[in-house]
Design a protein around this motif. Structure first.
Motif: not given
Length: 460
Positions: A231-235, A350-353, A328-330, A338-345
């Motif tokens: 997830f962090l690598a994607l960002r 967590t990153m927004r908080r 844009w990154v978000d 969204g459909e690949r990482l079950p915990g993406h949401g």
């Protein structure tokens, strides 16, 4: 603005703690300017302090308004017992995560990869490798603050200071270096990637993760470590695509910071009134050759720059640009994961908080220019990009980055869906204009003036 002027903090007035190291003053500036330091030249005062005896050569710094040698030493010394070198396994994991992230992003944006090499940095490596970027960002601010301070002091005070006047610039460099070092040390213990502060700090083309910090971040989450890393690598990979292929973006961000710096001024009349008050509180005897008196003046807030309307505009532009980048990154990461990482949401929230509670980006810019990144702006920017993608597709979404004038303004972010709706109207008007121009050109091509007689249409 931040509570204290950049580079200077309030002195500790508790006599019982004055000689003890403070968490906010690890370099001993309070001891240097405290009552116990009175008596003797500044050089003698430096020599009496063990740390400054070792760093006295730094007083000869001539590389700019911030003593970056001291900043580096301060940041690394704060990490000495808390940093770990990266292992071969960690480097391999980071490389694989960034490679997979780029494959996923290829399917949701036409912007090509911006990662030329994947690197896993320790905290110390993060400090050392990002110093050049920090220097380009901070030096103009520090230079203007020092110049404004010098010009604001009455000539009588500067004349009375004598030899100390020449030392003030170097002391300013030390103070800036100490504060920047503290900030970098704290950031190095928190940052997860090379772009988390809102700007790419690593050398161009470097996709960066800090495995030690990533592991600590993941340990507090109910998600597998490899999922958090991806997830962090994607960002990180998404941010680098934007900065690599929107050539004006990095410069616009720096220009906004530097536009703020150009407007830094200090009210000379307020300084004179403050000096008069200082003279009254000291029995009419303000002595600019007394280091303690100067430190009291620096910590009083009198030298804090006043914010002008032009500076407010620069800060607003900077805030909006940072929000658009983050938004844009978000949006792009959500489309890719969204459909690949079950915990993406859960990870995205967590990153927004993390940003809302004062993460590295907010702390850094609040320290530099008094800027507070408002989470509302980030959410509104993400709404723009998500709605653009759903309504017009990813190509039209990313087309807005082709020129700064196409991007939403701060006012546009107040009503993000209205901005998105207007893009459709603009596209229709543009299509109609192009169609009319094409038809006009076609009609012109069918008429040969030599064929017409007395205004009649030519015979076919």
């Amino acid at each position: 603005m931040s509570d204290v002027p950049f580079g200077f903090g309030l002195p500790d007035r508790d006599p019982e703690r004055r000689d003890q190291p403070s968490p906010n003053d690890p370099f001993g500036f309070s001891a240097l300017f405290g009552a116990g330091g009175a008596g003797g030249t500044p050089e003698e005062l430096l020599g009496k302090m063990p740390l400054f005896a070792e760093l006295q050569k730094l007083m000869n710094w001539s590389g700019g308004p911030v003593n970056w040698d001291l900043a580096r030493q301060g940041a690394i010394s704060g990490l000495a017992t808390g940093t770990q070198p990266t292992s071969e396994a960690e480097r391999a994991a980071v490389t694989e995560a960034l490679r997979l992230a780029d494959l996923w992003l290829d399917q949701v944006t036409d912007l090509p990869s911006g990662v030329d090499r994947a690197v896993a940095w320790s905290r110390v490596e993060w400090v050392e490798q990002t110093l050049p970027a920090w220097s380009r960002l901070i030096d103009p601010l520090a230079e203007k603050v020092v110049a404004a301070m010098t010009s604001a002091l009455p000539q009588e005070a500067m004349a009375m200071a004598g030899p100390l006047a020449g030392l003030m610039g170097r002391m300013g460099g030390l103070m800036f270096g100490a504060q920047v070092g503290q900030a970098m040390g704290r950031l190095a213990g928190e940052v997860l990637t090379g772009t988390e502060v809102g700007l790419p700090l690593a050398p161009a083309g470097s996709g960066v993760l800090v495995p030690q910090n990533v592991a600590e971040f993941a340990s507090g989450l109910d998600r597998p470590a490899d999922e958090v890393r991806l997830f962090l690598a994607l960002r990180e990979a998404a941010s680098l695509r934007l900065f690599a292929h929107v050539p004006w973006l990095r410069q616009q961000l720096h220009d906004a910071v530097h536009a703020y710096a150009r407007g830094i001024t200090i009210d000379r009349e307020a300084i004179e009134r403050g000096l008069n008050d200082a003279m009254g509180s000291m029995g009419g005897g303000f002595d600019p050759s007394n280091p303690e008196a100067i430190q009291e003046l620096l910590g009083s807030g009198l030298l804090e720059p006043e914010e002008t309307p032009e500076q407010q505009m620069a800060l607003r532009r900077l805030e909006t640009l940072l929000a658009l980048v983050e938004g844009w990154v978000d949006a792009v990461v959500a489309a890719a994961a969204g459909e690949r990482l079950p915990g993406h949401g859960a990870l995205a929230e967590t990153m927004r908080r993390r940003r809302a509670s004062g993460g590295p980006a907010e702390q850094t810019f609040a320290t530099l220019v008094g800027l507070q990144l408002r989470p509302r702006r980030l959410r509104d920017a993400a709404t723009v990009w998500g709605a653009m993608s759903q309504r017009y597709g990813s190509a039209e979404r990313d087309r807005l980055w082709s020129h700064p004038d196409l991007l939403p303004t701060s006012d546009d972010l107040d009503e993000p869906l209205d901005f998105v709706a207007r893009q459709g109207v603009d596209d229709e008007l543009r299509a109609l204009t192009e169609e009319a121009e094409a038809q006009g050109g076609a009609a012109d091509d069918t008429v040969d003036p030599a064929d017409g007689q007395d205004g009649d249409s030519p015979t076919r």
